[in-house]
Scaffold this motif. Structure first.
Motif, short mmCIF file in Angstrom:
data_model
loop_
_atom_site.label_atom_id
_atom_site.label_comp_id
_atom_site.label_asym_id
_atom_site.label_seq_id
_atom_site.Cartn_x
_atom_site.Cartn_y
_atom_site.Cartn_z
N PHE A 1 1.16 -1.58 6.08
CA PHE A 1 0.24 -2.80 6.63
C PHE A 1 -1.48 -2.22 6.71
O PHE A 1 -2.29 -3.01 6.62
CB PHE A 1 0.41 -2.98 8.31
CG PHE A 1 1.47 -4.05 8.24
CD1 PHE A 1 1.56 -5.14 7.60
CD2 PHE A 1 2.68 -3.61 8.98
CE1 PHE A 1 2.85 -5.94 7.54
CE2 PHE A 1 3.75 -4.85 8.83
CZ PHE A 1 3.84 -5.61 8.31
N ALA A 2 -1.63 -0.92 6.64
CA ALA A 2 -3.03 -0.39 6.80
C ALA A 2 -3.41 -0.46 5.21
O ALA A 2 -4.80 -0.14 5.03
CB ALA A 2 -2.99 0.94 7.32
N GLY A 3 -2.56 -0.87 4.32
CA GLY A 3 -3.16 -0.60 2.88
C GLY A 3 -3.02 0.62 2.35
O GLY A 3 -3.62 0.92 1.17
N LEU A 4 -2.68 1.65 2.80
CA LEU A 4 -2.58 2.89 2.34
C LEU A 4 -1.43 3.17 1.28
O LEU A 4 -1.50 4.24 0.62
CB LEU A 4 -2.26 3.99 3.37
CG LEU A 4 -3.41 4.15 4.66
CD1 LEU A 4 -3.05 5.09 5.70
CD2 LEU A 4 -4.93 4.35 3.89
N ILE B 1 7.31 3.31 -1.13
CA ILE B 1 7.37 3.46 0.09
C ILE B 1 8.28 2.36 0.59
O ILE B 1 8.77 2.60 1.75
CB ILE B 1 5.74 2.89 0.78
CG1 ILE B 1 4.72 4.12 0.48
CG2 ILE B 1 6.06 2.70 2.26
CD1 ILE B 1 5.27 5.38 0.94
N PRO B 2 8.31 0.96 0.24
CA PRO B 2 9.54 -0.30 0.57
C PRO B 2 10.78 0.66 0.76
O PRO B 2 11.58 0.48 1.66
CB PRO B 2 9.33 -1.12 -0.19
CG PRO B 2 7.88 -1.24 -0.69
CD PRO B 2 7.59 0.56 -0.91
N GLU B 3 11.19 1.33 -0.29
CA GLU B 3 12.74 1.83 -0.34
C GLU B 3 12.81 2.94 0.47
O GLU B 3 13.78 3.04 1.15
CB GLU B 3 12.61 2.51 -1.68
CG GLU B 3 13.29 1.29 -2.79
CD GLU B 3 11.76 1.03 -3.36
OE1 GLU B 3 10.83 1.66 -3.58
OE2 GLU B 3 11.70 -0.16 -4.42
N MET C 1 8.68 3.64 11.26
CA MET C 1 7.32 2.88 11.64
C MET C 1 6.14 3.43 10.99
O MET C 1 5.16 2.66 10.77
CB MET C 1 7.12 3.31 13.45
CG MET C 1 8.42 2.74 14.25
SD MET C 1 8.35 0.81 13.79
CE MET C 1 6.48 0.34 14.62
N PHE C 2 6.07 4.83 10.50
CA PHE C 2 4.97 5.48 9.88
C PHE C 2 4.84 4.70 8.51
O PHE C 2 3.85 4.22 8.30
CB PHE C 2 5.07 6.95 9.72
CG PHE C 2 4.28 7.31 9.16
CD1 PHE C 2 2.75 7.93 9.64
CD2 PHE C 2 4.31 7.89 7.83
CE1 PHE C 2 1.71 8.33 8.94
CE2 PHE C 2 3.17 8.76 6.89
CZ PHE C 2 2.15 8.86 7.73
N THR C 3 5.92 4.83 7.94
CA THR C 3 5.90 3.86 6.47
C THR C 3 5.41 2.34 6.67
O THR C 3 4.65 1.85 5.88
CB THR C 3 7.12 4.06 5.92
OG1 THR C 3 8.03 3.22 6.79
CG2 THR C 3 7.83 5.37 5.57
#
Length: 66
Positions: free
Chosen positions: A62-65, A7-9, A55-57
């Motif tokens: 932050f939501a921990g998903l 997700i970070p990439e 923004m979704f990622t």
């Protein structure tokens, strides 16, 4: 089989792509208006889509998903 990108990439890729598309939609038509036919509206819509994906990622992180 693991997906090669985390997700970070993906988040970084979407952010950089959105910035490049916005710069292109603003700079290219004013400099090369007669030589390169570009649809500014389409570039802006694509940039907004990449920004929303970014923004979704960020929300997922932050939501921990992810």
């Amino acid at each position: 089989m693991n997906f090669p990108l985390a997700i970070p990439e993906i988040s970084l890729w979407l952010a950089v792509t959105a910035i490049i598309l916005l710069i292109t939609s603003e700079a290219i038509p004013s400099v090369f208006a007669a030589k390169i036919p570009l649809n500014r509206f389409l570039l802006r819509i694509l940039a907004i889509g990449c920004g929303l994906g970014f923004m979704f990622t960020v929300i997922m992180r932050f939501a921990g998903l992810a």
